[in-house]
Design a protein around this motif. Structure first.
Motif, PDB file in Angstrom:
ATOM      1  N   ILE A  41       0.844  -0.985   0.117  1.00  0.00           N
ATOM      2  CA  ILE A  41       0.044  -0.090  -0.039  1.00  0.00           C
ATOM      3  C   ILE A  41       1.054   1.255   0.056  1.00  0.00           C
ATOM      4  CG2 ILE A  41      -1.562  -1.009   1.253  1.00  0.00           C
ATOM      5  CD1 ILE A  41      -1.168   0.845   3.651  1.00  0.00           C
ATOM      6  N   ASP A  42       0.464   2.303  -0.483  1.00  0.00           N
ATOM      7  CA  ASP A  42       0.948   3.617  -0.423  1.00  0.00           C
ATOM      8  C   ASP A  42      -0.003   4.560   0.113  1.00  0.00           C
ATOM      9  OD1 ASP A  42      -0.627   4.143  -2.690  1.00  0.00           O
ATOM     10  OD2 ASP A  42       1.021   4.328  -4.152  1.00  0.00           O
ATOM     11  N   THR A  43      -1.286   4.586   0.418  1.00  0.00           N
ATOM     12  CA  THR A  43      -2.087   5.395   0.661  1.00  0.00           C
ATOM     13  C   THR A  43      -2.895   4.840   1.918  1.00  0.00           C
ATOM     14  OG1 THR A  43      -2.362   6.169  -1.409  1.00  0.00           O
ATOM     15  CG2 THR A  43      -4.034   6.856   0.068  1.00  0.00           C
ATOM     16  N   ILE A  44      -3.447   5.677   2.804  1.00  0.00           N
ATOM     17  CA  ILE A  44      -4.208   5.233   4.104  1.00  0.00           C
ATOM     18  C   ILE A  44      -5.610   6.097   4.082  1.00  0.00           C
ATOM     19  CG2 ILE A  44      -4.537   4.598   6.454  1.00  0.00           C
ATOM     20  CD1 ILE A  44      -1.471   4.314   6.728  1.00  0.00           C
ATOM     21  N   PHE A  45      -6.732   5.514   4.238  1.00  0.00           N
ATOM     22  CA  PHE A  45      -7.883   6.298   4.390  1.00  0.00           C
ATOM     23  C   PHE A  45      -8.202   6.369   5.909  1.00  0.00           C
ATOM     24  CE2 PHE A  45      -9.878   5.480  -0.210  1.00  0.00           C
ATOM     25  CZ  PHE A  45      -8.883   6.257  -0.784  1.00  0.00           C
ATOM     26  N   TYR A  46      -8.399   7.497   6.311  1.00  0.00           N
ATOM     27  CA  TYR A  46      -8.887   7.382   7.642  1.00  0.00           C
ATOM     28  C   TYR A  46     -10.143   8.388   7.844  1.00  0.00           C
ATOM     29  CZ  TYR A  46      -4.072   6.835   9.488  1.00  0.00           C
ATOM     30  OH  TYR A  46      -2.565   6.305   9.685  1.00  0.00           O
ATOM     31  N   GLY A  47     -11.091   8.223   8.865  1.00  0.00           N
ATOM     32  CA  GLY A  47     -11.962   9.013   9.092  1.00  0.00           C
ATOM     33  C   GLY A  47     -11.251   9.922  10.249  1.00  0.00           C
ATOM     34  N   ARG A  48     -11.762  11.268  10.580  1.00  0.00           N
ATOM     35  CA  ARG A  48     -11.167  12.448  11.166  1.00  0.00           C
ATOM     36  C   ARG A  48     -10.769  11.879  12.753  1.00  0.00           C
ATOM     37  NH1 ARG A  48     -11.827  15.133  15.250  1.00  0.00           N
ATOM     38  NH2 ARG A  48     -14.106  14.644  15.067  1.00  0.00           N
ATOM     39  N   VAL A  49     -11.777  11.174  13.280  1.00  0.00           N
ATOM     40  CA  VAL A  49     -11.420  10.806  14.665  1.00  0.00           C
ATOM     41  C   VAL A  49     -10.387   9.758  14.580  1.00  0.00           C
ATOM     42  CG1 VAL A  49     -12.424   9.578  16.866  1.00  0.00           C
ATOM     43  CG2 VAL A  49     -13.740  11.204  15.373  1.00  0.00           C
ATOM     44  N   SER A  50     -10.059   8.900  13.851  1.00  0.00           N
ATOM     45  CA  SER A  50      -9.240   7.855  13.736  1.00  0.00           C
ATOM     46  C   SER A  50      -7.816   8.579  13.255  1.00  0.00           C
ATOM     47  CB  SER A  50      -9.452   6.746  12.778  1.00  0.00           C
ATOM     48  OG  SER A  50     -10.222   5.858  13.344  1.00  0.00           O
ATOM     49  N   TYR A  51      -8.085   9.324  12.557  1.00  0.00           N
ATOM     50  CA  TYR A  51      -6.545   9.976  12.202  1.00  0.00           C
ATOM     51  C   TYR A  51      -5.853  11.179  13.341  1.00  0.00           C
ATOM     52  CZ  TYR A  51      -3.811  13.749   9.905  1.00  0.00           C
ATOM     53  OH  TYR A  51      -2.563  14.395   9.611  1.00  0.00           O
ATOM     54  N   ASP A  52      -7.147  11.593  14.080  1.00  0.00           N
ATOM     55  CA  ASP A  52      -6.717  12.559  14.925  1.00  0.00           C
ATOM     56  C   ASP A  52      -6.020  11.703  16.326  1.00  0.00           C
ATOM     57  OD1 ASP A  52      -7.264  14.603  14.111  1.00  0.00           O
ATOM     58  OD2 ASP A  52      -9.275  15.132  15.207  1.00  0.00           O
ATOM     59  N   ALA A  53      -6.569  10.418  16.423  1.00  0.00           N
ATOM     60  CA  ALA A  53      -6.047   9.345  17.526  1.00  0.00           C
ATOM     61  C   ALA A  53      -4.692   8.706  17.227  1.00  0.00           C
ATOM     62  CB  ALA A  53      -7.152   8.338  17.590  1.00  0.00           C
ATOM     63  N   TRP A  54      -4.455   8.406  15.845  1.00  0.00           N
ATOM     64  CA  TRP A  54      -3.301   7.452  15.569  1.00  0.00           C
ATOM     65  C   TRP A  54      -2.147   8.297  14.556  1.00  0.00           C
ATOM     66  CZ3 TRP A  54      -2.765   3.752  18.363  1.00  0.00           C
ATOM     67  CH2 TRP A  54      -3.670   3.160  18.914  1.00  0.00           C
ATOM     68  N   GLU A  55      -2.657   9.572  13.936  1.00  0.00           N
ATOM     69  CA  GLU A  55      -1.534  10.117  12.856  1.00  0.00           C
ATOM     70  C   GLU A  55      -0.294  10.521  13.619  1.00  0.00           C
ATOM     71  OE1 GLU A  55       0.943  11.768  10.595  1.00  0.00           O
ATOM     72  OE2 GLU A  55      -0.432  10.171  10.220  1.00  0.00           O
ATOM     73  N   ASN A  56      -0.454  10.915  14.967  1.00  0.00           N
ATOM     74  CA  ASN A  56       0.733  11.364  15.628  1.00  0.00           C
ATOM     75  C   ASN A  56       1.374  10.276  16.720  1.00  0.00           C
ATOM     76  OD1 ASN A  56       0.981  13.783  14.485  1.00  0.00           O
ATOM     77  ND2 ASN A  56      -0.811  14.682  15.586  1.00  0.00           N
ATOM     78  N   TYR A  57       0.605   9.205  16.521  1.00  0.00           N
ATOM     79  CA  TYR A  57       0.917   8.185  17.585  1.00  0.00           C
ATOM     80  C   TYR A  57       2.571   7.838  17.422  1.00  0.00           C
ATOM     81  CZ  TYR A  57       1.587   4.017  20.200  1.00  0.00           C
ATOM     82  OH  TYR A  57       2.055   3.246  21.386  1.00  0.00           O
TER      83      TYR A  57
END
Length: 180
Positions: A41-57
């Motif tokens: 894969i080269d792309t990840i689709f997130y919902g906003r809540v999941s993105y906010d929770a995991w993007e900066n993890y």
């Protein structure tokens, strides 16, 4: 053409998280070859809540080097966030309208496949709009009794064709389906 792959863990009784959002039951075995999945894969689709929770993890400073490398690989992917919130973020592109049209455009671009990470609301939207090309469901040997179900509020039957099964040493069974 790129494929949208829903890859996620579920409990034996069909929940993707516990009643309080817990995911501590998820098992990561070395024989699952998640690195192989990430290479495809080269792309990840997130919902906003999941993105906010995991993007900066970031794993703890003294975490095992494999865990640190795992998160580096995830953070290196192109991120698209589906949200009603209009936001500018240098680490991701936010999409707030015409989901099916945008997904069709993205799938036509060159490159590797797309991981539909979630959360539950985004997964539900993708299921309802028939935007998922491959379902990789890893069924974990635990029943929670309650929580957030994977297939919530289906408007019609979802007919799937089993294309592969993987059994891991932990007892996790991965079922890979395509829509019929």
């Amino acid at each position: 053409m790129k494929k949208v792959i829903l890859d996620l863990a579920t409990t034996l009784d069909g929940f993707i998280e516990g009643p309080h959002g817990e995911i501590d039951w998820c098992i990561m075995d070395d024989d699952m070859d998640f690195d192989g999945f990430l290479l495809g894969i080269d792309t990840i689709f997130y919902g906003r809540v999941s993105y906010d929770a995991w993007e900066n993890y970031q794993p703890e400073e003294h975490a095992h080097p494999e865990e640190q490398e795992f998160w580096k690989k995830i953070h290196s992917k192109n991120k698209l966030v589906f949200s009603s919130e209009k936001r500018v973020d240098e680490r991701a592109t936010f999409i707030h309208s015409d989901i099916a049209e945008k997904v069709a455009e993205i799938k036509k671009q060159g490159g590797k496949d797309i991981w539909l990470y979630g959360g539950a609301g985004l997964i539900r939207t993708f299921i309802q709009h028939n935007l998922i090309d491959v379902y990789r469901i890893s069924v974990h040997p635990i029943a929670l009794g309650s929580g957030k179900p994977l297939f919530e509020d289906l408007k019609e039957r979802l007919n799937l064709k089993l294309i592969k099964t993987n059994v891991f040493k932990s007892g996790v069974v991965q079922l890979i389906y395509t829509p019929e």
